[in-house]
Every structure is written in structure tokens, then in C-alpha cells.
Write a protein that holds these residues in place. Structure first.
Motif, mmCIF file in Angstrom:
data_model
loop_
_atom_site.group_PDB
_atom_site.id
_atom_site.type_symbol
_atom_site.label_atom_id
_atom_site.label_comp_id
_atom_site.label_asym_id
_atom_site.label_seq_id
_atom_site.Cartn_x
_atom_site.Cartn_y
_atom_site.Cartn_z
ATOM 1 N N SER A 1 1.158 -0.860 -0.082
ATOM 2 C CA SER A 1 -0.016 0.072 -0.131
ATOM 3 C C SER A 1 0.336 1.178 -0.288
ATOM 4 N N ASN A 2 1.832 1.175 0.905
ATOM 5 C CA ASN A 2 2.796 2.457 1.105
ATOM 6 C C ASN A 2 3.317 2.418 -0.348
ATOM 7 N N ARG A 3 3.915 1.536 -0.761
ATOM 8 C CA ARG A 3 4.525 0.973 -2.491
ATOM 9 C C ARG A 3 3.594 2.367 -3.326
ATOM 10 N N ALA A 4 2.603 2.230 -3.674
ATOM 11 C CA ALA A 4 1.398 2.121 -3.762
ATOM 12 C C ALA A 4 1.456 3.754 -4.188
ATOM 13 N N ALA A 5 1.517 4.450 -2.583
ATOM 14 C CA ALA A 5 1.166 5.951 -2.908
ATOM 15 C C ALA A 5 2.477 6.528 -3.269
ATOM 16 N N ALA A 6 3.553 5.810 -3.343
ATOM 17 C CA ALA A 6 4.921 6.525 -3.972
ATOM 18 C C ALA A 6 4.650 6.189 -5.175
ATOM 19 N N TYR A 7 4.907 5.029 -5.550
ATOM 20 C CA TYR A 7 4.487 5.584 -7.322
ATOM 21 C C TYR A 7 3.218 6.340 -7.713
ATOM 22 N N SER A 8 1.750 6.866 -6.701
ATOM 23 C CA SER A 8 1.235 7.673 -7.469
ATOM 24 C C SER A 8 2.111 8.898 -7.613
ATOM 25 N N GLN A 9 2.979 9.456 -6.439
ATOM 26 C CA GLN A 9 3.653 10.360 -6.418
ATOM 27 C C GLN A 9 4.610 10.329 -7.822
ATOM 28 N N VAL A 10 5.102 9.322 -8.664
ATOM 29 C CA VAL A 10 5.959 9.730 -9.758
ATOM 30 C C VAL A 10 5.076 9.631 -10.385
ATOM 31 N N ALA A 11 3.537 9.613 -10.521
ATOM 32 C CA ALA A 11 2.728 9.241 -11.837
ATOM 33 C C ALA A 11 2.818 7.691 -12.208
ATOM 34 N N GLN A 12 3.338 6.673 -11.920
ATOM 35 C CA GLN A 12 3.152 5.695 -11.980
ATOM 36 C C GLN A 12 1.907 5.109 -11.867
ATOM 37 N N HIS A 13 0.932 5.497 -12.205
ATOM 38 C CA HIS A 13 -0.154 4.948 -11.296
ATOM 39 C C HIS A 13 -0.913 3.441 -11.941
ATOM 40 N N ASN A 14 -0.641 2.519 -12.846
ATOM 41 C CA ASN A 14 -0.974 1.441 -13.283
ATOM 42 C C ASN A 14 -0.014 0.988 -12.068
ATOM 43 N N LYS A 15 0.987 0.564 -12.274
ATOM 44 C CA LYS A 15 2.227 0.405 -10.791
ATOM 45 C C LYS A 15 1.866 0.321 -9.258
ATOM 46 N N ALA A 16 0.633 1.840 -9.396
ATOM 47 C CA ALA A 16 -0.071 1.719 -8.094
ATOM 48 C C ALA A 16 -1.217 1.103 -7.488
ATOM 49 N N PHE B 1 -8.081 -3.370 4.165
ATOM 50 C CA PHE B 1 -7.190 -3.190 3.983
ATOM 51 C C PHE B 1 -6.635 -1.274 3.600
ATOM 52 N N GLY B 2 -8.198 -0.623 4.628
ATOM 53 C CA GLY B 2 -9.108 0.292 3.935
ATOM 54 C C GLY B 2 -7.663 1.404 3.062
ATOM 55 N N LYS B 3 -6.649 1.955 3.630
ATOM 56 C CA LYS B 3 -5.908 2.515 2.886
ATOM 57 C C LYS B 3 -5.426 1.866 1.268
ATOM 58 N N ALA B 4 -5.289 0.873 1.371
ATOM 59 C CA ALA B 4 -4.895 0.201 0.041
ATOM 60 C C ALA B 4 -6.114 0.632 -1.398
ATOM 61 N N TYR B 5 -7.722 0.802 -0.437
ATOM 62 C CA TYR B 5 -8.285 1.335 -1.101
ATOM 63 C C TYR B 5 -8.670 2.169 -1.645
ATOM 64 N N SER B 6 -8.217 3.392 -0.737
ATOM 65 C CA SER B 6 -7.636 4.697 -1.062
ATOM 66 C C SER B 6 -6.627 5.174 -2.067
ATOM 67 N N GLY C 1 -2.833 10.480 -3.519
ATOM 68 C CA GLY C 1 -2.093 9.945 -2.936
ATOM 69 C C GLY C 1 -1.508 10.557 -1.994
ATOM 70 N N ALA C 2 -0.671 12.002 -2.179
ATOM 71 C CA ALA C 2 -0.574 12.074 -0.661
ATOM 72 C C ALA C 2 -0.309 13.128 0.316
ATOM 73 N N GLY C 3 -1.742 13.071 0.459
ATOM 74 C CA GLY C 3 -2.810 13.799 1.346
ATOM 75 C C GLY C 3 -3.047 12.734 2.928
ATOM 76 N N ASN C 4 -2.962 11.333 2.062
ATOM 77 C CA ASN C 4 -3.699 10.265 2.731
ATOM 78 C C ASN C 4 -2.708 9.556 3.601
ATOM 79 N N ASN C 5 -1.904 9.831 4.684
ATOM 80 C CA ASN C 5 -1.364 9.112 5.682
ATOM 81 C C ASN C 5 -0.020 8.252 5.416
ATOM 82 N N MET C 6 0.985 8.713 4.172
ATOM 83 C CA MET C 6 1.132 7.921 3.535
ATOM 84 C C MET C 6 1.847 6.244 3.851
ATOM 85 N N TYR C 7 2.020 7.021 5.530
ATOM 86 C CA TYR C 7 2.309 5.216 6.009
ATOM 87 C C TYR C 7 1.079 4.225 6.782
ATOM 88 N N GLY C 8 1.443 3.220 6.558
ATOM 89 C CA GLY C 8 1.412 2.279 7.386
ATOM 90 C C GLY C 8 -0.692 1.871 6.733
#
Length: 236
Positions: free
Chosen positions: A28-43, A57-62, A229-236
Motif C-alpha cells: 500500500s505504501n509503495r502504491a502511494a509512492a508510485y502515485s507520487q511519480v505518476a506511475q499510476h498503473n503500478k500503484a 485494509f482500507g488505505k489500499a482502497y484509498s 495520493g500524498a494527502g492520505n497519511n502515507m504510512y501504514g
């Protein structure tokens, strides 16, 4: 992630996944990181992997919703946010994301319907909507702008103008409040060119569609039968 060194964060999360591939947090955290570099398919792929491990795991849906929205897949984003709210109904980020995705989906559907309506009018006139203006020959210049010399000599437009004058088309045009306001602004020097939303409103107006058919007067029918992406508590 805090220092916004996203490529290094992706590398670190990837190492964490190699050590423990059963943790949904790392995916889930790597998905957030991928979104920050515009690799949305990988996210999206990482969010799905996290949910395969833990479907609650709610944050993964977010993060999936955000990535899908960024890809323009608004209907899938809505679905992801709704599923996320099923498991985490108080999550304000997903509520906001869902509302935004629904609005964008409605706007996208409206634009698609308007485009279909324009194509239908063009077909009824025996033309192809194509890249030009209404598909009239000589009106598809560079960048979609009309070729003015061809425009002035276009017999179809001459016919339309004549039909407008003889069939009361000018009066019908000026009876439309939006067109009347544009004309008034132009007359007072305040501009008057409509924006895309105004054009869409005009094209959806049944009276304007009927007037267009009347102005065309059946021309051309003889030959053819008529876009977290970045606004949703990046960790955990």
C-alpha cells in the motif's frame, strides 16, 4: 516518503516486500509512492496486491481509488472508494475522493452524451462530424480552425444562411437567452465568445437542435439517406 524522495522510497519498500511479502502495508505504501511519480498503473497493481493479502485494509482502497482517478477511470475509482468506505466508513479522505470521482464521472458522461448528440446532428445533415466544424467541406483547417476562404465560398453554409433568414431562424436564435446575452456582450465590446460548457448547454437544448435541422433543410440527404495520493497519511 517524508522527504519526498519517492524513487528511493519505492526501492526501500520493494526491499521490504522481498523480506516480508505478506504485509499489505508495504504494498500500500509503495502504491502511494508510485502515485507520487505518476506511475499510476503500478500503484493500482500494488493496491490490488495489498487487498489480496488483506481485503479489509482500507488505505489500499484509498490509494487504488486515487490511482484509478488519475488514470481517468472514474467509474472504477468510484467503485474502489465505495468498497473502501464499506470497511472504513469514517475515512474522510475516501469520502472526499468518492465525491470528487462521482462528480468527474457525471461530467465525463455528460460530455460524452453531448459529443454523441453533435455526431447525430451531423449525420442527419448528411455530413461527418469529423475534425472540422460540423463536418462541412473546407471547414477543417489547421488545429481544427476553419479555412476562412473556403468558409466564405461554402455553398452549404450559404444555403443554411438563406434558410435561417427565410425560416425565422434569426428570431429563434435571439430568443435563446444564452445567445442573446452573448450578442449583447459583443455589442457592448465585452467579448461574447462562449466557453465549452455554454456550447454543451446549447447543443443539449432541444429547440436549438430542431432549429439546426431546419436550417440545414435536409441538405445532403439525397446522397446518403440522410473525453490520493500524498494527502492520505502515507504510512501504514
Amino acid at each position: 516518503m517524508s522527504s519526498k524522495d519517492y524513487s528511493t522510497a519505492i526501492s526501500a519498500y520493494s526491499s521490504a516486500i522481498e523480506i516480508d511479502p505478506t504485509s499489505p502495508v508495504y504494498y500500500s505504501n509503495r502504491a502511494a509512492a508510485y502515485s507520487q511519480v505518476a506511475q499510476h498503473n503500478k500503484a493500482v497493481e500494488d493496491a490490488k496486491a495489498a487487498l489480496t493479502i488483506d481485503s479489509k485494509f482500507g488505505k489500499a482502497y484509498s490509494r487504488m481509488g486515487h490511482a484509478l482517478f488519475s488514470l481517468g477511470k472514474y467509474d472504477e475509482a468510484v467503485d474502489a472508494y465505495e468498497k473502501g468506505l464499506d470497511v472504513d466508513p469514517t475515512n474522510s479522505v475516501m469520502k472526499s475522493g468518492l465525491e470528487t470521482a462521482k462528480k468527474q464521472l457525471a461530467s465525463s458522461s455528460s460530455s460524452s452524451a453531448t459529443s454523441s448528440g453533435t455526431d447525430a446532428l451531423a449525420r442527419e445533415a448528411g455530413t461527418d462530424a469529423g475534425p472540422g466544424l460540423g463536418g462541412f467541406p473546407g471547414m477543417g483547417g489547421a488545429g481544427g480552425m476553419p479555412d476562412l476562404s473556403s468558409l466564405l465560398n461554402n455553398p452549404m453554409l450559404t444555403q443554411m444562411a438563406q434558410n435561417m433568414m427565410t425560416n425565422g431562424g434569426m428570431e429563434q436564435l435571439m430568443s435563446n437567452p444564452m445567445i442573446r446575452q452573448m450578442a449583447e456582450r459583443m455589442g457592448s465590446g465585452g467579448g461574447g465568445m462562449p466557453d465549452m460548457s455554454q456550447i454543451q448547454q446549447l447543443m443539449q437544448d432541444p429547440s436549438m437542435q430542431e432549429m439546426a435541422r431546419n436550417m440545414m433543410g435536409g441538405m445532403g440527404r439525397g446522397a446518403g439517406g440522410a473525453g490520493d495520493g500524498a494527502g492520505n497519511n502515507m504510512y501504514g
